[in-house]
Motif scaffolding. Structure first.
Motif, PDB file in Angstrom:
ATOM      1  N   CYS A  59       0.827  -1.214   0.000  1.00  0.00           N
ATOM      2  CA  CYS A  59       0.000   0.000   0.000  1.00  0.00           C
ATOM      3  C   CYS A  59       0.858   1.259   0.000  1.00  0.00           C
ATOM      4  O   CYS A  59       2.015   1.253   0.417  1.00  0.00           O
ATOM      5  CB  CYS A  59      -0.915   0.029   1.229  1.00  0.00           C
ATOM      6  SG  CYS A  59      -2.163  -1.266   1.239  1.00  0.00           S
ATOM      7  N   ASN A  60       0.248   2.330  -0.497  1.00  0.00           N
ATOM      8  CA  ASN A  60       0.825   3.670  -0.415  1.00  0.00           C
ATOM      9  C   ASN A  60       0.008   4.516   0.551  1.00  0.00           C
ATOM     10  O   ASN A  60      -1.210   4.382   0.621  1.00  0.00           O
ATOM     11  CB  ASN A  60       0.815   4.373  -1.776  1.00  0.00           C
ATOM     12  CG  ASN A  60       1.645   3.657  -2.821  1.00  0.00           C
ATOM     13  OD1 ASN A  60       1.139   3.258  -3.851  1.00  0.00           O
ATOM     14  ND2 ASN A  60       2.938   3.494  -2.567  1.00  0.00           N
ATOM     15  N   VAL A  61       0.693   5.379   1.297  1.00  0.00           N
ATOM     16  CA  VAL A  61       0.030   6.434   2.051  1.00  0.00           C
ATOM     17  C   VAL A  61       0.476   7.757   1.446  1.00  0.00           C
ATOM     18  O   VAL A  61       1.668   8.082   1.452  1.00  0.00           O
ATOM     19  CB  VAL A  61       0.368   6.394   3.552  1.00  0.00           C
ATOM     20  CG1 VAL A  61      -0.277   7.570   4.267  1.00  0.00           C
ATOM     21  CG2 VAL A  61      -0.113   5.088   4.183  1.00  0.00           C
ATOM     22  N   LEU A  62      -0.476   8.497   0.887  1.00  0.00           N
ATOM     23  CA  LEU A  62      -0.182   9.780   0.253  1.00  0.00           C
ATOM     24  C   LEU A  62      -0.748  10.898   1.108  1.00  0.00           C
ATOM     25  O   LEU A  62      -1.889  10.833   1.561  1.00  0.00           O
ATOM     26  CB  LEU A  62      -0.805   9.841  -1.149  1.00  0.00           C
ATOM     27  CG  LEU A  62      -0.476   8.680  -2.098  1.00  0.00           C
ATOM     28  CD1 LEU A  62      -1.165   8.900  -3.437  1.00  0.00           C
ATOM     29  CD2 LEU A  62       1.019   8.540  -2.285  1.00  0.00           C
ATOM     30  N   LEU A  77      -5.025   6.251   1.943  1.00  0.00           N
ATOM     31  CA  LEU A  77      -4.500   4.893   2.047  1.00  0.00           C
ATOM     32  C   LEU A  77      -5.031   4.117   0.857  1.00  0.00           C
ATOM     33  O   LEU A  77      -6.239   3.887   0.739  1.00  0.00           O
ATOM     34  CB  LEU A  77      -4.943   4.236   3.356  1.00  0.00           C
ATOM     35  CG  LEU A  77      -4.578   2.748   3.512  1.00  0.00           C
ATOM     36  CD1 LEU A  77      -3.065   2.553   3.534  1.00  0.00           C
ATOM     37  CD2 LEU A  77      -5.217   2.156   4.766  1.00  0.00           C
ATOM     38  N   ILE A  78      -4.145   3.738  -0.055  1.00  0.00           N
ATOM     39  CA  ILE A  78      -4.581   3.113  -1.309  1.00  0.00           C
ATOM     40  C   ILE A  78      -3.685   1.926  -1.649  1.00  0.00           C
ATOM     41  O   ILE A  78      -2.540   1.850  -1.194  1.00  0.00           O
ATOM     42  CB  ILE A  78      -4.534   4.119  -2.485  1.00  0.00           C
ATOM     43  CG1 ILE A  78      -3.102   4.647  -2.676  1.00  0.00           C
ATOM     44  CG2 ILE A  78      -5.519   5.252  -2.271  1.00  0.00           C
ATOM     45  CD1 ILE A  78      -2.911   5.466  -3.932  1.00  0.00           C
ATOM     46  N   PRO A  79      -4.192   0.982  -2.453  1.00  0.00           N
ATOM     47  CA  PRO A  79      -3.316  -0.068  -2.993  1.00  0.00           C
ATOM     48  C   PRO A  79      -2.189   0.552  -3.811  1.00  0.00           C
ATOM     49  O   PRO A  79      -2.339   1.639  -4.379  1.00  0.00           O
ATOM     50  CB  PRO A  79      -4.263  -0.883  -3.881  1.00  0.00           C
ATOM     51  CG  PRO A  79      -5.620  -0.635  -3.332  1.00  0.00           C
ATOM     52  CD  PRO A  79      -5.601   0.782  -2.847  1.00  0.00           C
ATOM     53  N   ARG A  80      -1.065  -0.139  -3.865  1.00  0.00           N
ATOM     54  CA  ARG A  80       0.101   0.384  -4.587  1.00  0.00           C
ATOM     55  C   ARG A  80      -0.158   0.287  -6.085  1.00  0.00           C
ATOM     56  O   ARG A  80       0.070  -0.736  -6.720  1.00  0.00           O
ATOM     57  CB  ARG A  80       1.346  -0.409  -4.185  1.00  0.00           C
ATOM     58  CG  ARG A  80       2.655   0.201  -4.663  1.00  0.00           C
ATOM     59  CD  ARG A  80       3.815  -0.462  -3.961  1.00  0.00           C
ATOM     60  NE  ARG A  80       3.819  -0.187  -2.535  1.00  0.00           N
ATOM     61  CZ  ARG A  80       4.499  -0.896  -1.640  1.00  0.00           C
ATOM     62  NH1 ARG A  80       5.205  -1.935  -2.025  1.00  0.00           N
ATOM     63  NH2 ARG A  80       4.452  -0.568  -0.357  1.00  0.00           N
ATOM     64  N   ASP A  81      -0.637   1.402  -6.628  1.00  0.00           N
ATOM     65  CA  ASP A  81      -1.063   1.441  -8.032  1.00  0.00           C
ATOM     66  C   ASP A  81      -0.729   2.819  -8.581  1.00  0.00           C
ATOM     67  O   ASP A  81      -1.291   3.814  -8.138  1.00  0.00           O
ATOM     68  CB  ASP A  81      -2.563   1.174  -8.113  1.00  0.00           C
ATOM     69  CG  ASP A  81      -3.078   1.135  -9.553  1.00  0.00           C
ATOM     70  OD1 ASP A  81      -2.524   1.837 -10.413  1.00  0.00           O
ATOM     71  OD2 ASP A  81      -4.053   0.409  -9.809  1.00  0.00           O
ATOM     72  N   PRO A  82       0.193   2.913  -9.547  1.00  0.00           N
ATOM     73  CA  PRO A  82       0.555   4.219 -10.113  1.00  0.00           C
ATOM     74  C   PRO A  82      -0.638   4.970 -10.701  1.00  0.00           C
ATOM     75  O   PRO A  82      -0.680   6.191 -10.673  1.00  0.00           O
ATOM     76  CB  PRO A  82       1.571   3.862 -11.204  1.00  0.00           C
ATOM     77  CG  PRO A  82       2.122   2.542 -10.802  1.00  0.00           C
ATOM     78  CD  PRO A  82       0.991   1.817 -10.129  1.00  0.00           C
ATOM     79  N   GLY A  83      -1.623   4.215 -11.226  1.00  0.00           N
ATOM     80  CA  GLY A  83      -2.802   4.869 -11.787  1.00  0.00           C
ATOM     81  C   GLY A  83      -3.589   5.616 -10.722  1.00  0.00           C
ATOM     82  O   GLY A  83      -4.046   6.741 -10.943  1.00  0.00           O
TER      83      GLY A  83
END
Length: 274
Positions: A59-62, A77-83
């Motif tokens: 996951c990414n936290v932005l 809090l999102i899945p690790r997805d560049p899109g």
């Protein structure tokens, strides 16, 4: 690889074989030399994730600091997805949001689990109370962290609601929000908010309302429906008069003041000098 067609449906489907599993993808265009996928997914794990099966994923936290008078953070809090990262960036950057880069969670997290976010600042408001980790079908949701003039650094902690274990922590340094205090302090004149004291003059003098409405929409002061209805009004005075009806909290006034500083600074300076 196999291109499939269905006589009852005009779209094409593409079957990609990966190991012993089949993944079916929607195809938007086929030529003699290439196949264009609408929403490509190349692993069974990604398929399960989009279907909501509770698998563990990276996951990414932005973190984005919003364009407001007080310190307001949007924490995704999102899945690790560049899109998904690009969607969030495109949503925030046009409204002047500032990205705050921090490390991501080290461990994989489980889809459909719920998480809470806390901040070690007195009076900090965090909404919503918790978020479900999911692959969003629309725009990604986020935690909003709001605090008035933090005295120092802000420490954030993301905790699994299932086992109450912290999964991610970070510190937002005071320098990241150092420009916030001055704007908030100067918005008060003789105990009355600047935008209230100069309401009549601002309604009469502000002519370019569109960028102000854009920023208010991006800061969640007005809804898309309100934005559309205000933009449809015939004159700038009508737009401003209706806009004022949405400034029903001190926080909304602070955000409006900060936006005026960026779009109508000459008026702010003129009215402040009187």
């Amino acid at each position: 690889m196999e291109v499939l067609t269905d006589m009852n449906r005009p779209d094409l489907m593409l079957r990609l074989s990966e190991s012993s599993s089949d993944v079916v993808e929607k195809v938007s265009e086929v030529t003699p030399t290439h196949v264009k996928l609408t929403e490509p997914i190349f692993s069974p794990r990604a398929v399960l994730m989009k279907l909501g099966v509770p698998v563990k994923i990276g996951c990414n936290v932005l973190i984005y600091q919003t364009n407001t008078a007080f310190l307001t953070l949007h924490v995704y809090l999102i899945p690790r997805d560049p899109g998904l990262q690009q969607v969030i960036k495109q949503r925030g950057v046009p409204h002047g949001y500032k990205a705050i880069l921090k490390p991501d969670p080290e461990k994989s997290l489980k889809i459909l689990d719920r998480f809470t976010l806390t901040a070690d600042v007195d009076g900090a408001e965090i909404c919503p109370e918790d978020l479900k980790l999911r692959y969003p079908s629309g725009k990604p949701n986020f935690f909003e962290v709001y605090t008035e003039n933090p005295d120092g650094n802000v420490h954030l902690k993301l905790t699994s609601k299932k086992d109450l274990q912290p999964v991610w922590t970070c510190t937002v340094r005071k320098a990241a929000g150092s420009s916030v205090g001055a704007a908030a302090a100067s918005s008060l004149l003789d105990g009355k908010h600047f935008v209230d004291k100069h309401r009549v003059q601002l309604i009469q003098r502000v002519s370019n309302v569109a960028p102000i409405l854009d920023d208010l929409l991006g800061s969640d002061v007005i809804s898309q429906e309100s934005y559309n209805s205000i933009m449809a009004l015939p004159t700038s005075q009508d737009k401003m008069r209706t806009l004022y009806s949405h400034l029903n909290t001190e926080r909304c006034n602070d955000i409006f003041y900060k936006i005026l500083l960026e779009n109508e600074k000459h008026l702010i300076d003129e009215f402040s000098a009187k």
